[in-house]
Design a protein around this motif. Structure first.
Motif, PDB file in Angstrom:
ATOM      1  N   ILE A  42       0.610   1.380  -3.542  1.00  0.00           N
ATOM      2  CA  ILE A  42       0.836   2.661  -4.205  1.00  0.00           C
ATOM      3  C   ILE A  42      -0.277   2.884  -5.219  1.00  0.00           C
ATOM      4  N   GLU A  43      -0.558   4.142  -5.490  1.00  0.00           N
ATOM      5  CA  GLU A  43      -1.546   4.489  -6.506  1.00  0.00           C
ATOM      6  C   GLU A  43      -0.883   5.363  -7.554  1.00  0.00           C
ATOM      7  N   LYS A  44      -1.415   5.321  -8.746  1.00  0.00           N
ATOM      8  CA  LYS A  44      -0.914   6.171  -9.821  1.00  0.00           C
ATOM      9  C   LYS A  44      -1.659   7.495  -9.753  1.00  0.00           C
ATOM     10  N   VAL A  45      -0.890   8.578  -9.789  1.00  0.00           N
ATOM     11  CA  VAL A  45      -1.453   9.912  -9.683  1.00  0.00           C
ATOM     12  C   VAL A  45      -1.013  10.712 -10.895  1.00  0.00           C
ATOM     13  N   GLU A  46      -1.975  11.327 -11.547  1.00  0.00           N
ATOM     14  CA  GLU A  46      -1.655  12.190 -12.673  1.00  0.00           C
ATOM     15  C   GLU A  46      -1.615  13.609 -12.145  1.00  0.00           C
ATOM     16  N   GLU A  47      -0.505  14.278 -12.373  1.00  0.00           N
ATOM     17  CA  GLU A  47      -0.396  15.647 -11.905  1.00  0.00           C
ATOM     18  C   GLU A  47       0.036  16.547 -13.043  1.00  0.00           C
ATOM     19  N   ILE A  48      -0.402  17.771 -12.962  1.00  0.00           N
ATOM     20  CA  ILE A  48      -0.016  18.762 -13.957  1.00  0.00           C
ATOM     21  C   ILE A  48       0.794  19.816 -13.234  1.00  0.00           C
ATOM     22  N   ARG A  54       2.114  14.557 -15.915  1.00  0.00           N
ATOM     23  CA  ARG A  54       2.988  13.447 -15.530  1.00  0.00           C
ATOM     24  C   ARG A  54       2.183  12.450 -14.713  1.00  0.00           C
ATOM     25  N   ILE A  55       2.542  11.183 -14.854  1.00  0.00           N
ATOM     26  CA  ILE A  55       1.950  10.154 -14.002  1.00  0.00           C
ATOM     27  C   ILE A  55       3.055   9.668 -13.077  1.00  0.00           C
ATOM     28  N   ARG A  56       2.777   9.718 -11.784  1.00  0.00           N
ATOM     29  CA  ARG A  56       3.764   9.259 -10.810  1.00  0.00           C
ATOM     30  C   ARG A  56       3.074   8.341  -9.811  1.00  0.00           C
ATOM     31  N   GLU A  57       3.878   7.649  -9.050  1.00  0.00           N
ATOM     32  CA  GLU A  57       3.340   6.747  -8.038  1.00  0.00           C
ATOM     33  C   GLU A  57       3.388   7.429  -6.680  1.00  0.00           C
ATOM     34  N   ARG A  58       2.322   7.225  -5.902  1.00  0.00           N
ATOM     35  CA  ARG A  58       2.242   7.812  -4.566  1.00  0.00           C
ATOM     36  C   ARG A  58       1.831   6.722  -3.581  1.00  0.00           C
ATOM     37  N   LYS A  59       2.485   6.697  -2.439  1.00  0.00           N
ATOM     38  CA  LYS A  59       2.157   5.703  -1.416  1.00  0.00           C
ATOM     39  C   LYS A  59       0.783   6.011  -0.840  1.00  0.00           C
ATOM     40  N   ILE A  60      -0.034   4.983  -0.730  1.00  0.00           N
ATOM     41  CA  ILE A  60      -1.364   5.164  -0.150  1.00  0.00           C
ATOM     42  C   ILE A  60      -1.243   5.358   1.357  1.00  0.00           C
ATOM     43  N   TRP A  61      -0.443   4.516   1.995  1.00  0.00           N
ATOM     44  CA  TRP A  61      -0.222   4.610   3.436  1.00  0.00           C
ATOM     45  C   TRP A  61       1.274   4.719   3.699  1.00  0.00           C
ATOM     46  N   PRO A  62       1.840   5.908   3.704  1.00  0.00           N
ATOM     47  CA  PRO A  62       3.274   6.013   4.007  1.00  0.00           C
ATOM     48  C   PRO A  62       3.566   5.458   5.401  1.00  0.00           C
ATOM     49  N   GLY A  63       4.573   4.616   5.487  1.00  0.00           N
ATOM     50  CA  GLY A  63       4.952   4.033   6.770  1.00  0.00           C
ATOM     51  C   GLY A  63       4.221   2.747   7.104  1.00  0.00           C
ATOM     52  N   TYR A  64       3.459   2.197   6.142  1.00  0.00           N
ATOM     53  CA  TYR A  64       2.714   0.962   6.392  1.00  0.00           C
ATOM     54  C   TYR A  64       2.763   0.066   5.159  1.00  0.00           C
ATOM     55  N   ILE A  65       2.718  -1.236   5.389  1.00  0.00           N
ATOM     56  CA  ILE A  65       2.599  -2.205   4.304  1.00  0.00           C
ATOM     57  C   ILE A  65       1.490  -3.189   4.658  1.00  0.00           C
ATOM     58  N   LEU A  66       0.989  -3.881   3.652  1.00  0.00           N
ATOM     59  CA  LEU A  66       0.006  -4.941   3.859  1.00  0.00           C
ATOM     60  C   LEU A  66       0.715  -6.276   3.742  1.00  0.00           C
TER      61      LEU A  66
END
Length: 184
Positions: A42-48, A54-66
């Protein structure tokens, strides 16, 4: 044995749950030290939105894990089968049934970990803005503080907007940073 990271396809929206389940199995010793680590990147994304940051977390690869494995030359099929048996896991990426999984290269792993902030990068927080051309906004801060106008253009690379404001009865384009804008 070859230690490497692999990509595993999972059911979407269940990445965190699957990561926790595999971690639990690692801690219980089910994989015998072959599975070293697992991550749902997941990456931290700052959105307005609506003028609020706000800072929220977003999946880098939805549907996949390492998953990091130290896969042996003999007996790897049983380990792969046990990983695939975890509820929500579909398969290893790029592999047909019965084939040995293919690891991702070190550069790809490094770029993912830079996005997640686990490896130091120039910038680990990305900005998301929901501005649209023609939208009415208010400038907050700078010489045009409290002026209102319409967005005429958006430059995402420079994180600047051109806002048409009324100065002395004329529409004048003003360049403003994203952070100095709030929606009306």
């Amino acid at each position: 044995m070859s230690r490497a990271w692999y990509v595993v396809q999972t059911y979407s929206q269940y990445e965190k749950k699957i990561e926790q389940d595999i971690r639990l199995l690692i801690n219980e010793g089910v994989f015998g030290g072959v599975v070293l680590d697992v991550k749902a990147p997941i990456e931290k994304v700052e959105e307005i939105r609506n003028g609020k940051k706000r800072i929220r977390e977003r999946k880098i690869w939805p549907g996949y894990i390492l998953i990091e494995l130290d896969l042996p030359e003999v007996g790897w099929k049983d380990i792969i089968a046990n990983i695939i048996k975890v509820q929500g896991v579909i398969n290893f990426v790029g592999v047909s049934k019965g084939q040995r999984p293919i690891p991702i290269n070190d550069e790809e792993v490094k770029s993912v970990f830079m996005l997640t902030g686990e490896i130091k990068a120039n910038k680990s927080i990305f900005m998301l803005y929901d501005f649209e051309e023609g939208e009415r906004v208010r400038i907050k801060g700078g010489p045009f503080d409290s002026f209102e106008g319409l967005i005429s253009s958006i430059d995402y690379e420079r994180k600047k907007l051109k806002v048409a404001v009324q100065i002395f009865g004329r529409s004048t384009p003003v360049e403003v940073d994203f952070q100095h804008i709030e929606k009306i």
